[in-house]
Design a protein around this motif. Structure first.
Motif, PDB file in Angstrom:
ATOM      1  N   ILE A  23       0.835  -1.202   0.000  1.00  0.00           N
ATOM      2  CA  ILE A  23       0.000   0.000   0.000  1.00  0.00           C
ATOM      3  C   ILE A  23       0.866   1.247   0.000  1.00  0.00           C
ATOM      4  O   ILE A  23       2.025   1.230   0.418  1.00  0.00           O
ATOM      5  CB  ILE A  23      -0.977   0.027   1.192  1.00  0.00           C
ATOM      6  CG1 ILE A  23      -0.218   0.224   2.516  1.00  0.00           C
ATOM      7  CG2 ILE A  23      -1.832  -1.224   1.240  1.00  0.00           C
ATOM      8  CD1 ILE A  23      -1.126   0.571   3.671  1.00  0.00           C
ATOM      9  N   ASN A  24       0.298   2.314  -0.487  1.00  0.00           N
ATOM     10  CA  ASN A  24       0.882   3.648  -0.389  1.00  0.00           C
ATOM     11  C   ASN A  24       0.492   4.188   0.983  1.00  0.00           C
ATOM     12  O   ASN A  24      -0.686   4.371   1.282  1.00  0.00           O
ATOM     13  CB  ASN A  24       0.325   4.534  -1.503  1.00  0.00           C
ATOM     14  CG  ASN A  24       0.906   5.936  -1.498  1.00  0.00           C
ATOM     15  OD1 ASN A  24       1.198   6.495  -0.451  1.00  0.00           O
ATOM     16  ND2 ASN A  24       1.055   6.509  -2.679  1.00  0.00           N
ATOM     17  N   ALA A  25       1.486   4.425   1.856  1.00  0.00           N
ATOM     18  CA  ALA A  25       1.197   4.818   3.233  1.00  0.00           C
ATOM     19  C   ALA A  25       0.426   6.127   3.302  1.00  0.00           C
ATOM     20  O   ALA A  25      -0.398   6.329   4.200  1.00  0.00           O
ATOM     21  CB  ALA A  25       2.493   4.942   4.026  1.00  0.00           C
ATOM     22  N   GLN A  26       0.662   7.006   2.358  1.00  0.00           N
ATOM     23  CA  GLN A  26       0.013   8.310   2.388  1.00  0.00           C
ATOM     24  C   GLN A  26      -1.481   8.197   2.108  1.00  0.00           C
ATOM     25  O   GLN A  26      -2.304   8.772   2.802  1.00  0.00           O
ATOM     26  CB  GLN A  26       0.666   9.241   1.369  1.00  0.00           C
ATOM     27  CG  GLN A  26       0.041  10.626   1.310  1.00  0.00           C
ATOM     28  CD  GLN A  26       0.480  11.394   0.077  1.00  0.00           C
ATOM     29  OE1 GLN A  26       1.223  10.878  -0.744  1.00  0.00           O
ATOM     30  NE2 GLN A  26       0.029  12.627  -0.039  1.00  0.00           N
ATOM     31  N   SER A  27      -1.837   7.433   1.089  1.00  0.00           N
ATOM     32  CA  SER A  27      -3.240   7.318   0.705  1.00  0.00           C
ATOM     33  C   SER A  27      -3.931   6.130   1.352  1.00  0.00           C
ATOM     34  O   SER A  27      -5.159   6.047   1.346  1.00  0.00           O
ATOM     35  CB  SER A  27      -3.349   7.182  -0.820  1.00  0.00           C
ATOM     36  OG  SER A  27      -2.794   5.937  -1.244  1.00  0.00           O
ATOM     37  N   SER A  28      -3.138   5.184   1.884  1.00  0.00           N
ATOM     38  CA  SER A  28      -3.625   3.920   2.450  1.00  0.00           C
ATOM     39  C   SER A  28      -4.228   3.009   1.398  1.00  0.00           C
ATOM     40  O   SER A  28      -4.747   1.942   1.723  1.00  0.00           O
ATOM     41  CB  SER A  28      -4.663   4.166   3.568  1.00  0.00           C
ATOM     42  OG  SER A  28      -4.049   4.846   4.648  1.00  0.00           O
ATOM     43  N   ARG A  29      -4.153   3.387   0.138  1.00  0.00           N
ATOM     44  CA  ARG A  29      -4.661   2.542  -0.943  1.00  0.00           C
ATOM     45  C   ARG A  29      -3.555   1.628  -1.459  1.00  0.00           C
ATOM     46  O   ARG A  29      -2.376   1.841  -1.195  1.00  0.00           O
ATOM     47  CB  ARG A  29      -5.197   3.405  -2.092  1.00  0.00           C
ATOM     48  CG  ARG A  29      -6.395   4.266  -1.728  1.00  0.00           C
ATOM     49  CD  ARG A  29      -6.732   5.223  -2.864  1.00  0.00           C
ATOM     50  NE  ARG A  29      -7.859   6.077  -2.544  1.00  0.00           N
ATOM     51  CZ  ARG A  29      -9.116   5.860  -2.931  1.00  0.00           C
ATOM     52  NH1 ARG A  29      -9.391   4.783  -3.678  1.00  0.00           N
ATOM     53  NH2 ARG A  29     -10.094   6.688  -2.606  1.00  0.00           N
ATOM     54  N   LEU A  30      -3.968   0.623  -2.213  1.00  0.00           N
ATOM     55  CA  LEU A  30      -2.992  -0.247  -2.852  1.00  0.00           C
ATOM     56  C   LEU A  30      -2.067   0.601  -3.714  1.00  0.00           C
ATOM     57  O   LEU A  30      -2.497   1.505  -4.424  1.00  0.00           O
ATOM     58  CB  LEU A  30      -3.702  -1.310  -3.688  1.00  0.00           C
ATOM     59  CG  LEU A  30      -4.418  -2.387  -2.859  1.00  0.00           C
ATOM     60  CD1 LEU A  30      -5.378  -3.191  -3.722  1.00  0.00           C
ATOM     61  CD2 LEU A  30      -3.413  -3.309  -2.187  1.00  0.00           C
ATOM     62  N   SER A  31      -0.781   0.307  -3.634  1.00  0.00           N
ATOM     63  CA  SER A  31       0.227   1.194  -4.207  1.00  0.00           C
ATOM     64  C   SER A  31       0.339   1.052  -5.721  1.00  0.00           C
ATOM     65  O   SER A  31       0.298  -0.055  -6.259  1.00  0.00           O
ATOM     66  CB  SER A  31       1.588   0.903  -3.576  1.00  0.00           C
ATOM     67  OG  SER A  31       2.592   1.716  -4.140  1.00  0.00           O
TER      68      SER A  31
END
Length: 894
Positions: A70-78
């Protein structure tokens, strides 16, 4: 990053609280928050979680896993990286297997086969992207797993240690019992041993087992501040002249307990009552509960305290001016020890945070001398996203306020108090078990009772705020009769992505904090936040405008690139470069170098063991050019942070599982279904051990005049020291290696396939080296052409079998065997629509790495095995918006 609830208006005031004021004008603090936003947009971070099918394994098993990035900033799958590395690492910190997996929208899956060439022990599974390497290994996925061996194992050990102080040294006595599979001791057998601490040999010798199969080995640790763990390598002589080597972990060389005290918010301040966290950890890295008292410098008792869970607790102290304080600690063995508490500052700030059922309560205290000094700012952020920003005029010594939990995300929230000149003066981590960002994930079946081999159909539903959620989920089903779950110690998608990925250091029994939602668990979790320390996000980097060092770019595709130069090192523009491969069919493509001699073949897709040939001709179609491929050095294996998860007696701890494993493989053998990678006991197959199997040696790994292994490099500080006098005909002069027969030309150095200058030798840390192959004779050096005229040192670091781009002796041609994508195997699930008499003793009943919940629901079906009792279904996953979900479901089989 976007400000989630930026610059809130004044929020709850109490009697003597100074009001937080709303402010919209651009000012230095607003500019700082914009710098934070720009920083996180430019340097987003990734997190990795692997869902494994079970918590431990045996030789012969498969490790099945699903990867979520995941992308830590967006919490979405990276979408930052499209390539993931997953490694299996042994107790010697050596990579045994590495997989390179394609990431599709942040998701991938794979598997490791555990052949009988592996020994039992504590292994690690590590996963990361190239982009994650910029932030360091602390935030990689890194999990310790136990792998037992009963199938190809005739010697079982059980060890226990006793400790004793010897002045400043630590004396250790190890009692190791050797038995066969049936528990019959190996009595009167000779045992030779080598005690290694931090890979340095500290004691060697021989002993003999007694009538019970016990061998006693004692050693002295004279440098306990440097050497804290290691292993005992023992070789047992058993019947028929066989020698069996066993490696026994040494998790500690003493029974000492380390106790630390952590003031809430960062520091103690005179006349301001503060909460102090207590953390007590034994030498093996596990928490150990203590009791104690606090006294001042006159000896007067101030308070009592005790830890409540895994060596953690807290107490309140109101430091008085000029006073010093000590904590006297009482350990479980009745001994006591005293520790000085941190010195209190005369002026400062204290940030106290507590939780109620629906809100975060914040109390800010400041010294009398700091009142009226300007405006304080409070920021709450998670993964670089600011959820709360507000200001208060420092007119009073006490500010009380609260924030609704519904306005904050699940996970670690970092509260930071800034002074009037925008300097962080106090900071506190808080963990929120918010429902925000968590899926309502449910598993259901048509019935609760099933028969052996009966078909099971499961419905999986995912919802967020009562609305269907579409996502990707992994499903693992195990039988408790074979795999006993340790729920407190499980790592899962919640513990990984919400907790351990955002703080450095070892977290003991992480799932304990997620199993219950009661007051005791919340208190224990808050003590963890008080005492765990360093975290992913640091404000000082934002304030200083310090950009991180970016050494590794996000890996979007597989590619082969490099530079074509003249023999003099000048770029060769407009050179034609051709790429060939005959692996899996004939493949060819070409390109032309740019003005800097650069070329690149992008968007390649190839599997492991694919061999390429890169050929170049200059603009005049001449082949007298050099090709320098772009090679990314492999990731060095650092020491595991999960020291508390190391099991000294792996086979003993897994005895029940290993017995079931023996029955399973015996039945597989009888039915002719045993995979060929498992060596049959009836067949005596021996394989010569290759000491340099990960090497990039052009002659083939291990084909050298001499090979020096990592075990031989532990007692020297530089490689030139390691080599001096160790190899016949090799000498060291001015930090460079020479052969006596050719003393004018230094030896060529090749590190992980990359040629480097001869004077680079002592820039390499000996502790990072796995093997050094010495090529002296012409039959080994000829393949390196003119570069090998003075001999070659092929150095392989502890990076596994990474890529190697190697020049051949043919001008204008380079052969290249990069690591390609691994093709995952499919989990075999039998169907019992047709009757079968073959016993079914599977431990993993079902594994499915990708179950999609279209319109919020999905289905899976499988057949039970012949094992009876409780079956456990674990479902984990994430939806398209980054909301996480986990559910555990059980049913009975009779």
């Amino acid at each position: 990053m976007k400000l989630k609830f930026a610059f809130r208006t004044a929020f709850f005031l109490l009697v003597i609280a100074a009001g937080f004021a709303y402010k919209t004008d651009e000012d230095p603090f607003a500019a700082l928050l914009k710098k934070l936003e720009a920083y996180n947009e430019k340097y987003p971070q990734e997190k990795v979680h692997l869902h494994l099918d079970k918590p431990y394994y045996a030789i012969g098993d498969n490790i099945w896993f699903k990867a979520y990035v995941i992308n830590a900033q967006s919490s979405r799958l990276s979408d930052i990286s499209n390539v993931l590395y997953v490694e299996l690492i042994n107790e010697k910190d050596s990579v045994k297997k590495q997989l390179r997996l394609p990431l599709v929208s942040g998701i991938s899956w794979g598997d490791f086969k555990l052949p009988d060439s592996l020994s039992e022990g504590n292994y690690r599974i590590r996963a990361y992207t190239q982009w994650m390497r910029n932030a360091g290994t602390d935030f990689f996925f890194d999990k310790t797993i136990k792998i037992g061996n009963s199938w190809a194992n005739d010697v079982f050990t059980r060890s226990r240690y006793t400790f004793q102080k010897d002045n400043t040294a630590e004396k250790v006595k190890a009692l190791i019992r050797y038995t066969n599979r049936e528990g019959i001791p190996y009595a009167g057998q000779e045992v030779s041993y080598d005690v290694q601490l931090n890979f340095r040999s500290v004691a060697k010798g021989k002993t003999t087992t007694d009538k019970d199969g016990n061998a006693e080995i004692s050693f002295l640790n004279t440098l306990p501040s440097l050497y804290r763990s290691g292993r005992i390598v023992t070789t047992l002589d058993i019947l028929n002249g066989r020698k069996v080597t066993k490696q026994i972990p040494v998790t500690a060389t003493s029974d000492a307990v380390d106790v630390q005290f952590f003031p809430e918010g960062g520091s103690l301040v005179e006349n301001l009552p503060s909460k102090l966290g207590v953390k007590s950890v034994n030498a093996a890295g596990l928490g150990e509960d203590i009791t104690g008292i606090i006294t001042d410098d006159s000896g007067q008792e101030i308070s009592k305290y005790n830890t409540t869970h895994l060596g953690m607790g807290n107490f309140i102290l109101n430091p008085q001016p000029g006073k010093m304080y000590r904590a006297t600690v009482s350990f479980k063995d009745g001994s006591e020890k005293s520790f000085d508490l941190p010195k209190a500052f005369s002026q400062g700030y204290v940030l106290n945070i507590s939780q109620t059922e629906d809100k975060i309560v914040i109390k800010i205290m400041l010294s009398q001398g700091l009142t009226g000094t300007g405006e304080l700012k409070l920021v709450a952020q998670n993964n670089g996203n600011v959820y709360f920003v507000s200001r208060a005029s420092a007119q009073k010594q006490l500010i009380l306020t609260s924030i609704p939990k519904k306005d904050l995300p699940a996970g670690i929230v970092q509260f930071t108090l800034f002074s009037a000149d925008n300097i962080p003066v106090s900071e506190r981590l808080v963990f929120l078990k918010s429902k925000s960002g968590l899926l309502d994930l449910k598993v259901s079946a048509g019935q609760q009772q099933y028969h052996k081999r009966e078909k099971v159909e499961l419905d999986i539903s995912a919802a967020l705020e009562n609305q269907p959620a579409e996502g990707s989920f992994s499903v693992a089903v195990t039988a408790n009769a074979a795999v006993t779950p340790d729920e407190n110690n499980e790592s899962n998608i919640l513990t990984s992505l919400l907790l351990t990925s955002d703080i450095a250091g070892y977290v003991e029994k992480p799932n304990y904090y997620f199993l219950k939602d009661d007051q005791q668990t919340s208190s224990d979790l808050d003590n963890l936040m008080l005492t765990q320390g360093w975290r992913r996000f640091l404000w000082k980097n934002i304030i200083a405008g310090a950009a991180p060092v970016i050494r590794f770019q996000p890996e979007k595709t597989l590619k082969i690139s490099g530079t074509v130069t003249t023999y003099g090192g000048k770029p060769s523009p407009n050179s034609k470069v051709m790429l060939f491969s005959s692996s899996g069919g004939i493949f060819a493509m070409d390109t032309v170098t740019n003005a800097g001699g650069r070329f690149s073949f992008d968007n390649l897709v190839f599997n492991d063991s694919t061999r390429f040939i890169v050929q170049a001709r200059n603009a005049r179609d001449k082949k007298n050019v050099d090709i320098k491929l772009d090679l990314v050095a492999g990731q060095i294996v650092t020491k595991s942070k999960n020291t508390g998860d190391i099991e000294v007696n792996v086979n003993g701890a897994l005895s029940a599982y290993l017995k079931q494993s023996i029955d399973y493989f015996d039945q597989m053998r009888k039915s002719g279904m045993l995979e060929k990678s498992i060596t049959l006991k009836e067949v005596n197959i021996t394989e010569k051990k290759n000491p340099a199997k990960n090497s990039s040696n052009l002659n083939g790994a291990g084909n050298a005049d001499a090979v020096i292994t990592t075990e031989q490099l532990q007692n020297c500080t530089t490689l030139s020291q390691c080599l001096q006098g160790r190899v016949a005909g090799l000498m060291i002069r001015n930090g460079m290696a020479y052969l006596l027969r050719n003393g004018n030309s230094p030896m060529q150095i090749v590190i992980d396939g990359m040629p480097t200058e001869p004077d680079f030798l002592d820039n390499i840390n000996p502790f990072d080296v796995e093997t050094i192959e010495i090529l002296k004779s012409v039959n080994y050096t000829a393949i390196y052409g003119m570069r090998g005229g003075g001999g070659v040192l092929v150095i392989t670091t502890k990076r596994g079998s990474g890529s190697s781009g190697l020049p051949s002796i043919t001008p204008g041609i380079v052969t290249y065997s990069p690591k390609g994508f691994y093709t995952p195997r499919e989990f075999y699930s039998p169907k019992y629509e047709v009757a079968s008499d073959t016993p079914d003793l599977r431990s993993t009943i079902y594994w499915n790495p990708h179950v999609a919940t279209g319109k919020g629901s999905g289905k899976v079906s499988f057949y039970n095995s012949d094992l009876t009792g409780t079956y456990r279904v674990v479902v984990e996953g994430i939806d398209a918006s980054g909301n996480l979900g986990r559910s555990v479901y059980t049913y009975q089989v009779n």
